[in-house]
Design an enzyme around this catalytic site. Sequence first.
Site, short mmCIF file in Angstrom:
data_model
loop_
_atom_site.label_atom_id
_atom_site.label_comp_id
_atom_site.label_asym_id
_atom_site.label_seq_id
_atom_site.Cartn_x
_atom_site.Cartn_y
_atom_site.Cartn_z
N CYS A 133 17.63 -39.26 -0.12
CA CYS A 133 17.35 -37.96 0.52
C CYS A 133 15.89 -37.57 0.29
CB CYS A 133 18.30 -36.89 -0.01
SG CYS A 133 18.02 -35.28 0.73
N CYS A 136 15.34 -33.85 -0.24
CA CYS A 136 15.70 -33.36 -1.58
C CYS A 136 14.67 -33.77 -2.63
CB CYS A 136 17.05 -33.91 -2.03
SG CYS A 136 18.31 -33.96 -0.77
N ASP A 137 14.20 -35.00 -2.55
CA ASP A 137 13.44 -35.58 -3.66
C ASP A 137 11.97 -35.87 -3.37
OD1 ASP A 137 15.76 -35.53 -5.18
OD2 ASP A 137 16.38 -37.51 -4.51
#
Length: 312
Positions: A133, A136-137
């Site tokens: 992701c 997300c990261d």
Amino acid sequence: MEKLNFDTVILGGGPAGLSAAIYAGRGAVSTAIVDTNMFGGQPSNYLELENYPGFQLIGGYDLMEKFEEHADKFGVNKFPMQEIKFVDLKNKKITTGEYEFQAKSIIIATGAQPMKLGVMGEKEFIGRGVSYCAVCDGAFYKNKVVAVVGGGNSAVEEAVYLTKFADKVYVIHRRNELRADKIVQERAFKNEKLEFVWDSVVKEIQGENLVNNVVIENVKTGEISNLSVNGVFPYIGMTPNVELFSGQLQQDARGFIITDETMQTSVEGVFAIGDVRKTPLRQVVTAVSDGAVGAVYAVKYIETLNYNAIKR
Ligand code: NAP
């Protein structure tokens, strides 16, 4: 354990499930929507969508919030954060940690999850350099070097996104031509932080505490080489979330559920919609369409059951 009865229970609260909830709720059948997580599914993690009709640019989370609010309007019963333990499709029973649902019809909208590379180091370094992701990261890789694996829309779009943070992004693809749409490719080819590593596959992900290297093989020459990276983002497609139903209904070789054009599966009264279904395109808009069709036919199925019960 509390026992609950609904005309239809929708398993999965992503765009397909929420769309089905809107149509089933509006179709005046009692409807429950159950998810192992909060509602919104995969698009909740997309930074932006630019191809959902009516919205030239909208955040994934914002769009899914609108879907959920829309389902609320039709009085749908929501059960987020449920641990789904058993699903008996034939008898339309669903058991979670808290409830036992008895339904007349089940709509499966459990979606799909990222496929794993299946190489050494992948599992070991999840959360320590391996991520599925970018939204997300990605921010963890400011001024770092990362590799994205794959050549589809997801890989190329996410690689471009990662250039916002990383100094350099390699795209490792097993062929010398991308599968991604032309418009996505054009943007990528213009981006100076991107470097394509063609005809190559990842053999191993290495590191100490954190990832620091990927071993790659050129599939044409057999040559093995190393790329010094801090992160690896595999984007090589999706696999369906079907552990709870496998073997209970007809699936294709990769596990995707086979339906007819009304989203009816091989089990009477069970419908499958969205990414979990065998379908040529997996988009929010196609998930929404599947949800509408599946719910309308689930409502028809329930009405026929009710009519037959009165006649008897
Ligand atoms: P995808 O289109 O199936 O692409 C998967 C990519 O990974 C392909 O390039 C494939 O290579 C490669 N691959 C597959 N298995 C591999 C393996 N074991 N090792 C190395 N490489 C492997 O998957 P996706 O990109 O996740 O997209 C899924 C669906 O969502 C598609 O329909 C896509 O169009 C859609 N999507 C659309 C958008 C958008 O419209 N903005 C954004 C994201 C996703 P080959 O090319 O050689 O097969």
